[in-house]
Design a protein around this motif. Structure first.
Motif, short mmCIF file in Angstrom:
data_model
loop_
_atom_site.label_atom_id
_atom_site.label_comp_id
_atom_site.label_asym_id
_atom_site.label_seq_id
_atom_site.Cartn_x
_atom_site.Cartn_y
_atom_site.Cartn_z
N ALA A 63 0.84 -1.21 0.00
CA ALA A 63 0.00 0.00 0.00
C ALA A 63 0.87 1.25 0.00
O ALA A 63 0.52 2.25 -0.63
CB ALA A 63 -0.92 -0.01 1.21
N TYR A 64 1.98 1.19 0.71
CA TYR A 64 2.92 2.31 0.76
C TYR A 64 4.33 1.77 0.64
O TYR A 64 4.66 0.75 1.24
CB TYR A 64 2.79 3.08 2.08
N ARG A 65 5.14 2.49 -0.13
CA ARG A 65 6.56 2.12 -0.30
C ARG A 65 7.39 3.38 -0.29
O ARG A 65 6.93 4.45 -0.69
CB ARG A 65 6.78 1.44 -1.65
N GLY A 66 8.63 3.25 0.13
CA GLY A 66 9.52 4.39 0.14
C GLY A 66 10.84 4.04 0.79
O GLY A 66 11.20 2.87 0.89
N ARG A 67 11.51 5.07 1.26
CA ARG A 67 12.80 4.85 1.91
C ARG A 67 12.70 5.32 3.35
O ARG A 67 11.82 6.10 3.71
CB ARG A 67 13.93 5.56 1.18
N TYR A 68 13.60 4.82 4.17
CA TYR A 68 13.64 5.23 5.57
C TYR A 68 15.07 5.41 6.02
O TYR A 68 16.01 4.92 5.41
CB TYR A 68 12.92 4.20 6.46
N GLU A 69 15.21 6.15 7.13
CA GLU A 69 16.50 6.39 7.74
C GLU A 69 16.32 6.34 9.25
O GLU A 69 15.38 6.95 9.78
CB GLU A 69 17.01 7.75 7.30
N ARG A 71 18.03 7.02 13.02
CA ARG A 71 19.08 7.64 13.84
C ARG A 71 18.74 7.38 15.29
O ARG A 71 17.74 7.90 15.79
CB ARG A 71 19.15 9.14 13.58
N GLY A 72 19.53 6.55 15.93
CA GLY A 72 19.23 6.17 17.31
C GLY A 72 17.94 5.37 17.36
O GLY A 72 17.84 4.34 16.71
N ASN A 73 16.95 5.88 18.07
CA ASN A 73 15.66 5.20 18.13
C ASN A 73 14.58 5.93 17.33
O ASN A 73 13.40 5.62 17.43
CB ASN A 73 15.20 5.02 19.59
N HIS A 74 14.98 6.90 16.51
CA HIS A 74 14.06 7.67 15.68
C HIS A 74 14.13 7.21 14.23
O HIS A 74 15.21 6.96 13.71
CB HIS A 74 14.39 9.17 15.76
N ILE A 75 12.98 7.09 13.57
CA ILE A 75 12.93 6.70 12.16
C ILE A 75 12.18 7.76 11.36
O ILE A 75 11.15 8.28 11.81
CB ILE A 75 12.28 5.30 11.99
N ASP A 76 12.73 8.13 10.22
CA ASP A 76 12.08 9.04 9.28
C ASP A 76 11.77 8.27 8.01
O ASP A 76 12.56 7.42 7.58
CB ASP A 76 12.99 10.22 8.93
N TYR A 77 10.61 8.56 7.42
CA TYR A 77 10.15 7.91 6.20
C TYR A 77 9.94 8.95 5.11
O TYR A 77 9.45 10.04 5.37
CB TYR A 77 8.79 7.22 6.42
N TRP A 78 10.26 8.57 3.87
CA TRP A 78 9.95 9.36 2.69
C TRP A 78 9.24 8.42 1.72
O TRP A 78 9.86 7.57 1.09
CB TRP A 78 11.23 9.90 2.05
N ASP A 79 7.92 8.57 1.62
CA ASP A 79 7.13 7.71 0.75
C ASP A 79 7.37 8.07 -0.71
O ASP A 79 7.63 9.24 -1.03
CB ASP A 79 5.65 7.88 1.10
N ASP A 80 7.27 7.08 -1.58
CA ASP A 80 7.48 7.31 -3.01
C ASP A 80 6.47 8.29 -3.61
O ASP A 80 6.73 8.89 -4.64
CB ASP A 80 7.42 5.99 -3.79
N THR A 81 5.31 8.47 -2.96
CA THR A 81 4.31 9.40 -3.47
C THR A 81 4.54 10.83 -2.99
O THR A 81 3.85 11.73 -3.41
CB THR A 81 2.88 8.97 -3.05
N GLY A 82 5.50 11.02 -2.06
CA GLY A 82 5.87 12.37 -1.66
C GLY A 82 5.61 12.75 -0.21
O GLY A 82 6.10 13.77 0.25
#
Length: 105
Positions: A63-69, A71-82
């Protein structure tokens, strides 16, 4: 931590920049890679070892795809749709977008 950015590419005597993504750490060493699911199994969030994610919702696979990063215990997502999102890992639980996901071993 997964790092993404631009890297210069050497071509002959000239040097040029490309939008080539670089993964700084081997995926096997990342402690959060794997499957994360809500208690009811409706949301299945797979953190792939290459810095990408694939999220299924109910019967809708990918349903959703993208990249993640991470840092420590925090995660950021950038979905392919923006759109972007984030979350926090606390005691082997992922808090993301108002949801609580548990590591599926």
């Amino acid at each position: 931590m997964f790092l993404f950015g631009t890297a210069p590419v050497q071509t002959g005597l000239a040097q040029m920049n490309t939008d080539q993504k670089i993964i700084a750490q081997p995926a096997q060493s990342h402690p959060y890679a794997g499957m994360w699911v809500t208690a009811d199994g409706h949301v299945r969030h797979k953190l792939l070892p290459n810095g990408r994610y694939d999220e299924a919702r109910g019967t809708r696979e990918s349903a959703y795809r993208g990249r993640y990063e991470v840092r420590g215990n925090h995660i950021d997502y950038w979905d392919d749709t923006g759109f972007t999102a984030d979350g926090t890992f606390v005691n082997r639980v992922l808090h993301h977008g108002g949801m609580i996901l548990y590591r599926k071993e």
